[in-house]
Write an enzyme that holds these catalytic residues in place. Structure first.
Site, PDB file in Angstrom:
ATOM      1  N   ARG A 125       9.752   8.981  21.129  1.00  0.00           N
ATOM      2  CA  ARG A 125       9.830   7.509  21.096  1.00  0.00           C
ATOM      3  C   ARG A 125       8.482   6.834  21.283  1.00  0.00           C
ATOM      4  O   ARG A 125       8.392   5.678  21.685  1.00  0.00           O
ATOM      5  CB  ARG A 125      10.812   6.972  22.141  1.00  0.00           C
ATOM      6  CG  ARG A 125      12.222   7.491  21.924  1.00  0.00           C
ATOM      7  CD  ARG A 125      13.229   6.714  22.754  1.00  0.00           C
ATOM      8  NE  ARG A 125      14.545   7.294  22.558  1.00  0.00           N
ATOM      9  CZ  ARG A 125      14.966   8.364  23.225  1.00  0.00           C
ATOM     10  NH1 ARG A 125      14.200   8.934  24.134  1.00  0.00           N
ATOM     11  NH2 ARG A 125      16.158   8.850  22.990  1.00  0.00           N
ATOM     12  N   LYS A 147      -0.323  -1.130  11.576  1.00  0.00           N
ATOM     13  CA  LYS A 147       0.736  -0.738  10.639  1.00  0.00           C
ATOM     14  C   LYS A 147       0.628   0.751  10.368  1.00  0.00           C
ATOM     15  O   LYS A 147      -0.440   1.256  10.030  1.00  0.00           O
ATOM     16  CB  LYS A 147       0.582  -1.477   9.320  1.00  0.00           C
ATOM     17  CG  LYS A 147       0.994  -2.930   9.359  1.00  0.00           C
ATOM     18  CD  LYS A 147       0.993  -3.445   7.923  1.00  0.00           C
ATOM     19  CE  LYS A 147       1.289  -4.920   7.871  1.00  0.00           C
ATOM     20  NZ  LYS A 147       1.167  -5.409   6.478  1.00  0.00           N
ATOM     21  N   GLU A 189     -12.357  -4.708  -0.230  1.00  0.00           N
ATOM     22  CA  GLU A 189     -11.708  -5.292   0.956  1.00  0.00           C
ATOM     23  C   GLU A 189     -12.729  -6.070   1.800  1.00  0.00           C
ATOM     24  O   GLU A 189     -12.394  -7.106   2.386  1.00  0.00           O
ATOM     25  CB  GLU A 189     -11.059  -4.206   1.825  1.00  0.00           C
ATOM     26  CG  GLU A 189     -10.054  -3.320   1.090  1.00  0.00           C
ATOM     27  CD  GLU A 189      -8.702  -3.973   0.787  1.00  0.00           C
ATOM     28  OE1 GLU A 189      -8.476  -5.133   1.183  1.00  0.00           O
ATOM     29  OE2 GLU A 189      -7.875  -3.294   0.134  1.00  0.00           O
ATOM     30  N   LYS A 231     -10.294  -8.797  10.694  1.00  0.00           N
ATOM     31  CA  LYS A 231      -8.909  -8.331  10.614  1.00  0.00           C
ATOM     32  C   LYS A 231      -8.263  -8.406  11.994  1.00  0.00           C
ATOM     33  O   LYS A 231      -7.114  -8.828  12.125  1.00  0.00           O
ATOM     34  CB  LYS A 231      -8.811  -6.917  10.033  1.00  0.00           C
ATOM     35  CG  LYS A 231      -7.343  -6.525   9.832  1.00  0.00           C
ATOM     36  CD  LYS A 231      -7.097  -5.380   8.893  1.00  0.00           C
ATOM     37  CE  LYS A 231      -5.584  -5.115   8.817  1.00  0.00           C
ATOM     38  NZ  LYS A 231      -5.232  -3.875   8.147  1.00  0.00           N
ATOM     39  N   GLU A 241       3.125 -10.070  11.174  1.00  0.00           N
ATOM     40  CA  GLU A 241       3.072 -10.582   9.805  1.00  0.00           C
ATOM     41  C   GLU A 241       4.163 -11.584   9.493  1.00  0.00           C
ATOM     42  O   GLU A 241       5.022 -11.363   8.640  1.00  0.00           O
ATOM     43  CB  GLU A 241       3.126  -9.428   8.790  1.00  0.00           C
ATOM     44  CG  GLU A 241       2.758  -9.901   7.391  1.00  0.00           C
ATOM     45  CD  GLU A 241       2.474  -8.765   6.428  1.00  0.00           C
ATOM     46  OE1 GLU A 241       3.006  -7.671   6.622  1.00  0.00           O
ATOM     47  OE2 GLU A 241       1.700  -8.996   5.499  1.00  0.00           O
ATOM     48  N   ARG A 245      -1.157 -13.614   8.740  1.00  0.00           N
ATOM     49  CA  ARG A 245      -1.579 -12.302   8.276  1.00  0.00           C
ATOM     50  C   ARG A 245      -1.530 -12.182   6.749  1.00  0.00           C
ATOM     51  O   ARG A 245      -2.234 -11.361   6.166  1.00  0.00           O
ATOM     52  CB  ARG A 245      -0.707 -11.217   8.945  1.00  0.00           C
ATOM     53  CG  ARG A 245      -1.290  -9.822   8.851  1.00  0.00           C
ATOM     54  CD  ARG A 245      -0.561  -8.871   9.797  1.00  0.00           C
ATOM     55  NE  ARG A 245      -1.036  -7.519   9.619  1.00  0.00           N
ATOM     56  CZ  ARG A 245      -0.940  -6.548  10.520  1.00  0.00           C
ATOM     57  NH1 ARG A 245      -0.382  -6.782  11.689  1.00  0.00           N
ATOM     58  NH2 ARG A 245      -1.389  -5.351  10.273  1.00  0.00           N
ATOM     59  N   ASN A 249      -3.768 -10.746   2.116  1.00  0.00           N
ATOM     60  CA  ASN A 249      -3.208 -10.346   0.829  1.00  0.00           C
ATOM     61  C   ASN A 249      -3.941 -10.960  -0.364  1.00  0.00           C
ATOM     62  O   ASN A 249      -3.519 -10.776  -1.503  1.00  0.00           O
ATOM     63  CB  ASN A 249      -1.727 -10.764   0.791  1.00  0.00           C
ATOM     64  CG  ASN A 249      -0.855  -9.624   0.345  1.00  0.00           C
ATOM     65  OD1 ASN A 249      -1.231  -8.470   0.465  1.00  0.00           O
ATOM     66  ND2 ASN A 249       0.306  -9.957  -0.196  1.00  0.00           N
ATOM     67  N   HIS A 252      -4.157  -9.257  -3.678  1.00  0.00           N
ATOM     68  CA  HIS A 252      -3.188  -8.165  -3.606  1.00  0.00           C
ATOM     69  C   HIS A 252      -1.891  -8.426  -4.359  1.00  0.00           C
ATOM     70  O   HIS A 252      -1.203  -7.478  -4.704  1.00  0.00           O
ATOM     71  CB  HIS A 252      -2.885  -7.811  -2.151  1.00  0.00           C
ATOM     72  CG  HIS A 252      -3.973  -7.008  -1.492  1.00  0.00           C
ATOM     73  ND1 HIS A 252      -5.246  -7.485  -1.330  1.00  0.00           N
ATOM     74  CD2 HIS A 252      -3.981  -5.753  -0.964  1.00  0.00           C
ATOM     75  CE1 HIS A 252      -5.995  -6.567  -0.726  1.00  0.00           C
ATOM     76  NE2 HIS A 252      -5.254  -5.502  -0.491  1.00  0.00           N
ATOM     77  N   HIS A 256      -1.549  -5.377  -6.451  1.00  0.00           N
ATOM     78  CA  HIS A 256      -0.395  -4.481  -6.284  1.00  0.00           C
ATOM     79  C   HIS A 256       0.384  -4.344  -7.578  1.00  0.00           C
ATOM     80  O   HIS A 256       0.869  -3.259  -7.918  1.00  0.00           O
ATOM     81  CB  HIS A 256       0.539  -4.993  -5.184  1.00  0.00           C
ATOM     82  CG  HIS A 256       0.052  -4.698  -3.802  1.00  0.00           C
ATOM     83  ND1 HIS A 256       0.417  -5.460  -2.713  1.00  0.00           N
ATOM     84  CD2 HIS A 256      -0.756  -3.726  -3.323  1.00  0.00           C
ATOM     85  CE1 HIS A 256      -0.162  -4.977  -1.625  1.00  0.00           C
ATOM     86  NE2 HIS A 256      -0.877  -3.923  -1.964  1.00  0.00           N
ATOM     87  N   HIS A 269      -7.061   1.673  -5.329  1.00  0.00           N
ATOM     88  CA  HIS A 269      -6.547   0.423  -4.778  1.00  0.00           C
ATOM     89  C   HIS A 269      -7.621  -0.674  -4.827  1.00  0.00           C
ATOM     90  O   HIS A 269      -7.357  -1.785  -5.298  1.00  0.00           O
ATOM     91  CB  HIS A 269      -6.067   0.675  -3.342  1.00  0.00           C
ATOM     92  CG  HIS A 269      -5.670  -0.567  -2.605  1.00  0.00           C
ATOM     93  ND1 HIS A 269      -4.521  -1.274  -2.904  1.00  0.00           N
ATOM     94  CD2 HIS A 269      -6.275  -1.240  -1.601  1.00  0.00           C
ATOM     95  CE1 HIS A 269      -4.437  -2.322  -2.094  1.00  0.00           C
ATOM     96  NE2 HIS A 269      -5.493  -2.334  -1.296  1.00  0.00           N
TER      97      HIS A 269
END
Ligand SMILES: NC(=O)c1ccc[n+]([C@@H]2O[C@H](COP(=O)([O-])OP(=O)(O)OC[C@H]3O[C@@H](n4cnc5c(N)ncnc54)[C@H](O)[C@@H]3O)[C@@H](O)[C@H]2O)c1
Ligand SMILES: [Zn+2]
Length: 370
Positions: A125, A147, A189, A231, A241, A245, A249, A252, A256, A269
Site C-alpha cells: 500500500r 504522476k 518541454e 513544474k 490536476e 496544471r 498541456n 499537447h 498527443h 514525444h
C-alpha cells in the site's frame, strides 16, 4: 571546465514536501541525500538497462553503506510500462521480503520512473520512492509532479497513482550517455515552460539553445533547475490536476493527437509536441494582444534552433478527421469541443475551446492531410 554548484529546488507539498537536487557528480555522493530520508536499511534499485552502466552501478556502490541494496533491471522502452513489468517488480520486492521501511529507487527515464513509481505506490500500500532521472525529459518533466503509472491496450497512462517521491536526484553527468535525439526531444518541454510561465526563461533559451544541445554543464543545470521549479510551482498549486496544471498541456492537445494517429514511437514525444506548440501558438494569435506574429515567429525559430521539427515529416500522412477524433478523445479534454492551451503573452497561457474548422487550416499548414 568548472563545475556549477549543486542546486536545489523545494517542492512544498506539506507533509509530502521533498527536494530536487541538480548537478554533476551527484550519484557517487548519493548517500548524503538518501540517508536523511531513508526509514530503514533496505534499498531497492530499479534501473533502466541502458542506464545501468555506469550510472546504476555508481549509485548502487554509493548506497551500499546505508544497507541492503537489491537491483532489478528494467528493459528499455515504452512497452515496459505494462502489468507484466509491474508484476515482476512486485514479485522481486515481496520475494526478497522488502518491508514497509524500504525505499524504492527508479534510475532511468520517464518509463522507468512511471513504472517503478507505481510499483512503489502499490507495494504494501505504498513505500518510499526516490527518483533518479537519467534522461533530460525525466529531469525536466516526468520526475516532478508525482504522476506514476502504466499503459494498457486502450491507451497511455490509463492506470496509475499520484505518488510523490521523497527525493529527486538529477545527476546531469548521466546525460553524457544519452543519445542526441533524446536530448533534443526534451528541449521541447523546456521551451514549453518558457511560453507558459517564464518569459525570462524563453529569452535565456533563445541565447543558450546551442549550449544546451552541447550539454554544457552550467546551461543544463540552469535549464533543469528552472524547469523543475516551474513544474513544481504549478503542481504545488494543483497537485491533482483540477485546473492550473492543465497549462502544462500547451502543445499537447495537438501533439498527443499526432502521436496517437501516427502510432506511438513513430515520432518522439518531444517532436510531436514541437509541432503541436506551433499549431497551438498560431491558435493564440488574436486571443491575447501580446501574442502577435512576432512572438509566434520567435517560438518557431527557437524550436528550429533546438533541432526540433516545425512541421510534420513528409510521408507521414495524418488526416484532419483522424487528428480531430484523437484530440477530442484525449482524456484531458473534458466537456464539449476541443480544449487547447494557447499563449496570451510570452509567459502566460489560457485554456480555450476552439471549433475544428478554426484549427483545420493550421493543421494543414503544419503538414496534415485533408
Ligand atoms: N509522470 C509524468 O508526469 C510524465 C511526464 C512526461 C512523460 N512521462 C512519461 O515518460 C516517458 C518518456 O520518458 P523518457 O523520454 O525519459 O523515455 P525513456 O524512459 O524511454 O528513455 C529514453 C531512452 O533513453 C534510454 N536511457 C535512459 N537513460 C539513459 C542514459 N543516461 N544514457 C543512455 N540511455 C539512457 C532509455 O533506455 C530509453 O531507450 C513516457 O512513458 C511518458 O508517458 C511521464
Ligand atoms: Zn510532454
Amino acid at each position: 571546465m568548472t563545475r556549477p554548484a549543486i542546486q536545489t529546488v523545494d517542492v512544498p507539498l506539506g507533509e509530502r514536501a521533498y527536494q530536487i537536487h541538480i548537478g554533476g557528480g551527484l550519484l557517487a555522493r548519493a548517500a548524503e541525500w538518501v540517508a536523511p530520508v531513508l526509514r530503514g536499511r533496505e534499498i531497492f534499485l530499479a534501473v533502466d538497462a541502458n542506464a545501468m552502466e555506469p550510472h546504476g552501478r555508481t549509485l548502487a556502490e554509493a548506497l551500499r553503506p546505508l544497507g541492503r541494496v537489491e537491483i532489478a533491471i528494467i528493459p528499455p522502452g515504452e512497452e515496459s510500462k505494462c502489468v507484466a513489468q509491474l508484476d515482476a517488480l512486485w514479485d522481486r520486492l515481496s520475494g526478497a521480503r522488502f518491508g514497509r521501511n524500504a525505499a524504492v529507487v527508479a534510475v532511468g527515464g520517464g518509463v522507468t520512473g512511471d513504472l517503478v513509481g507505481f510499483a512503489a505506490a502499490s507495494y504494501l500500500r505504498g513505500v518510499d520512492f526516490i527518483q533518479v532521472p537519467t534522461t533530460l525529459l525525466a529531469m525536466v518533466d516526468s520526475s516532478v509532479g508525482g504522476k506514476t503509472g502504466i499503459n494498457n491496450r486502450h491507451g497511455k497512462n490509463l492506470l496509475g497513482a499520484f505518488w510523490q517521491p521523497r527525493l529527486v536526484l538529477a545527476d546531469t553527468d548521466t546525460l553524457a550517455t544519452l543519445p542526441m535525439g533524446e536530448r533534443i526531444a526534451a528541449l521541447a518541454e523546456i521551451i514549453k515552460y518558457g511560453v507558459i510561465y517564464d518569459a525570462e526563461l524563453f529569452r535565456w533559451l533563445e541565447a543558450n539553445i546551442a549550449a544546451l544541445r552541447d550539454l554544457q554543464p552550467a546551461a543544463i543545470a540552469h535549464a533543469v533547475r528552472r524547469s523543475c521549479a516551474i513544474k513544481a510551482d504549478v503542481v504545488t498549486q494543483d497537485e491533482r490536476e483540477s485546473g492550473l496544471r492543465q497549462i502544462l498541456n500547451f502543445g499537447h492537445t495537438v501533439g498527443h493527437a499526432i502521436e496517437n494517429v501516427a502510432g506511438y514511437g513513430t515520432l518522439r514525444h518531444g517532436e510531436a509536441i514541437a509541432v503541436g506548440m506551433i499549431v497551438e501558438s498560431a491558435l493564440g494569435l488574436g486571443h491575447g494582444p501580446a501574442w502577435t506574429t512576432a512572438e509566434h515567429q520567435r517560438l518557431v525559430a527557437l524550436i528550429a534552433a533546438a533541432g526540433l521539427p516545425t512541421m510534420l515529416p513528409a510521408g507521414l500522412d495524418l488526416t484532419l478527421p483522424q487528428l480531430f477524433a484523437a484530440a477530442s478523445s484525449d482524456k484531458k479534454n473534458r466537456g464539449t469541443g476541443t480544449k487547447y492551451i494557447v499563449p496570451r503573452a510570452l509567459g502566460t497561457v489560457e485554456a480555450v475551446t476552439i471549433a475544428d474548422d478554426v484549427v483545420a487550416p493550421l493543421l494543414l499548414a503544419a503538414g496534415a492531410k485533408p
